[in-house]
Design an enzyme around this catalytic site. Structure first.
Site, short mmCIF file in Angstrom:
data_model
loop_
_atom_site.label_atom_id
_atom_site.label_comp_id
_atom_site.label_asym_id
_atom_site.label_seq_id
_atom_site.Cartn_x
_atom_site.Cartn_y
_atom_site.Cartn_z
N CYS A 67 0.82 -1.21 0.00
CA CYS A 67 0.00 0.00 0.00
C CYS A 67 0.85 1.26 0.00
O CYS A 67 0.38 2.33 -0.39
CB CYS A 67 -0.95 0.01 1.19
SG CYS A 67 -0.13 0.05 2.80
N ASN A 68 2.12 1.15 0.40
CA ASN A 68 2.97 2.34 0.50
C ASN A 68 4.14 2.37 -0.47
O ASN A 68 4.85 3.36 -0.53
CB ASN A 68 3.54 2.45 1.93
CG ASN A 68 2.47 2.77 2.93
OD1 ASN A 68 1.61 3.61 2.67
ND2 ASN A 68 2.48 2.10 4.06
N ARG A 69 4.34 1.29 -1.23
CA ARG A 69 5.51 1.27 -2.10
C ARG A 69 5.32 0.32 -3.28
O ARG A 69 4.59 -0.66 -3.20
CB ARG A 69 6.76 0.89 -1.33
CG ARG A 69 6.84 -0.54 -0.90
CD ARG A 69 8.17 -0.86 -0.19
NE ARG A 69 8.38 -0.02 0.96
CZ ARG A 69 9.32 0.94 1.04
NH1 ARG A 69 10.14 1.14 0.03
NH2 ARG A 69 9.45 1.66 2.11
N THR A 116 5.89 -4.71 11.02
CA THR A 116 6.44 -6.04 10.74
C THR A 116 5.91 -6.67 9.46
O THR A 116 6.40 -7.73 9.06
CB THR A 116 6.14 -6.97 11.92
OG1 THR A 116 4.72 -6.97 12.18
CG2 THR A 116 6.87 -6.51 13.17
#
Length: 422
Positions: A51-53, A116
């Protein structure tokens, strides 16, 4: 040969573009790796999408042409202009690429430092590429060191204690809004890892959780795993439930928004929608009673998290730096293998020829030839042991050239290895 990493993250690319770049769907990921692998300069590659990269990690012959090909492949598949990709991408080469990979695996480059999930996501991305034969021994060895580095960071720092994820940050935001959320009810849409984490954090706060998923069996299974505070509902109840409850968390893998203005009803109480999916699940207009938080909106809490973990992150980055150096030292020692093989082959060739001469001249019985060969080979093995060990300790260009000259052998070597230790 060179390692390269091309990175699009929350740091350099807004969520709208990241949605277009998402390769979380296996068919789409398979296609981008196929396009990338079509270039002869690219020996191995893998694609990570969260979702972030979005990250492409590759092992290539020529860095510049390979980077252009990778960006062009992404542009072809996503329809994002090449120039826009080139402008946004963080590009790392050789030692920088390995250091970046190790930092990502250790959750030091995440939106929430110390979360994690990334290690599992990286393992899944690597397994996918390996199973599809898009990567081989060079990326495999880098990944092995990356996971070893991540384990050391977890063991020697407190950066992953009380695990934090984007899901937990979303729940923390809900707590910030309402204070005590115990006893409230929340709708969690999706049954994947992000949804499970959000639901678990809500249950830890004593919130009643309703799981909704297209696959009702998965929703039922997750609710059962979560315990008595969790229940589930069929997907056709989505509209009813998002208009009934104040807290809605969504993290599906849907390619398009599943919550739109068409299914939103006007209510006289505040509703908070937490969209922790990429691509986004929620596309609705905000008003005085409807509030939407997407992944990028959670950065304020994340920044606080970063400040609290700054000291531990410094220790962790030191571990990443040492692990990067260790990796290239290992690569360098592996690079001595061709020299050792060349020396042993030369010794074996000479021994075989001399034994054959001895047999022909009658100095050695034919029946003793095999035993003599074994003895001579053992002598050469013992003689070459120390040089082999020393070569692994310091595999310098001058030493290899001297060996080639002194023993009249040809050593195949990777010119790029030693440069990464300078």
């Amino acid at each position: 040969m060179h390692y390269v990493s091309i990175s699009f993250t929350h740091k350099n690319t807004d969520i709208g573009v990241r949605e277009k770049l998402s390769f979380s769907d296996n068919n789409r990921r398979r296609e981008i790796l196929r396009l990338i692998g079509a270039n002869d300069s690219i020996a191995e590659s893998m694609a990570l999408s969260t979702c972030n990269r979005v990250e492409i990690f590759a092992y290539v012959l020529d860095t510049q042409s390979s980077i252009r090909h990778i960006l062009n492949s992404i542009s072809i598949l996503t329809l994002v202009p090449f120039e826009a990709l080139e402008l946004r991408a963080d590009i790392y080469e050789d030692q920088g690429a390995i250091h970046h990979l190790f930092a990502v695996a250790s959750s030091l480059d995440s939106l929430v430092v110390g979360e994690t999930q990334i290690a599992g996501q990286l393992k899944e991305a690597f397994k996918f590429a390996y199973d599809n034969e898009d990567c081989g021994v060079n990326i495999s060895s880098a990944m092995h060191f990356a996971f070893k580095c991540a384990a050391e960071v977890r063991a020697l720092t407190t950066i992953s204690k009380n695990p934090v994820s984007v899901s937990s940050v979303a729940v923390a935001k809900a707590k910030e809004i309402y204070g005590n959320i115990g006893g409230m009810s929340a709708v969690v849409i999706g049954a994947g890892e992000m949804s499970r984490l959000a639901a678990q954090h809500l249950i830890n706060a004593e919130v009643n959780v309703i799981i909704i998923n297209r696959d009702e069996i998965k929703a039922q299974t997750l609710a059962k795993e979560l315990g008595e505070l969790a229940s589930y509902a069929s997907f056709d109840k989505l509209s009813e439930y998002i208009n009934r409850y104040r807290l809605i968390f969504s993290a599906t893998g849907a390619p398009n928004a599943i919550i739109t203005n068409e299914i939103i009803e006007q209510k006289d109480f505040h509703r908070y929608f937490f969209d922790i999916a990429v691509p986004r699940d929620i596309d609705i207009e905000e008003d005085e009673y409807i509030h939407v938080y997407a992944v990028d909106d959670l950065e304020e809490i994340v920044r606080t998290n970063l400040a609290l973990r700054e000291e531990q992150a410094s220790i962790a980055y030191s571990i990443v730096g040492k692990s990067t150096t260790s990796f290239f030292k290992w690569r360098l020692s592996e690079g001595s293998t061709p020299a050792i093989k060349a020396l042993r082959l030369k010794a074996k060739d000479i021994a075989c020829k001399e034994i054959e001469k001895a047999v022909k001249k009658g100095y050695l019985k034919c029946s003793d030839q095999d035993e003599a060969s074994k003895l001579v080979h053992q002598v050469f093995k013992a003689f070459l042991h120390t040089p082999s060990v020393r070569l692994k300790e310091k595999n310098s260009d001058d030493i290899l050239k001297a060996l080639e000259y002194l023993f009249d052998i040809k050593i195949q070597k990777d010119e790029n290895l030693e440069g990464n230790l300078k």
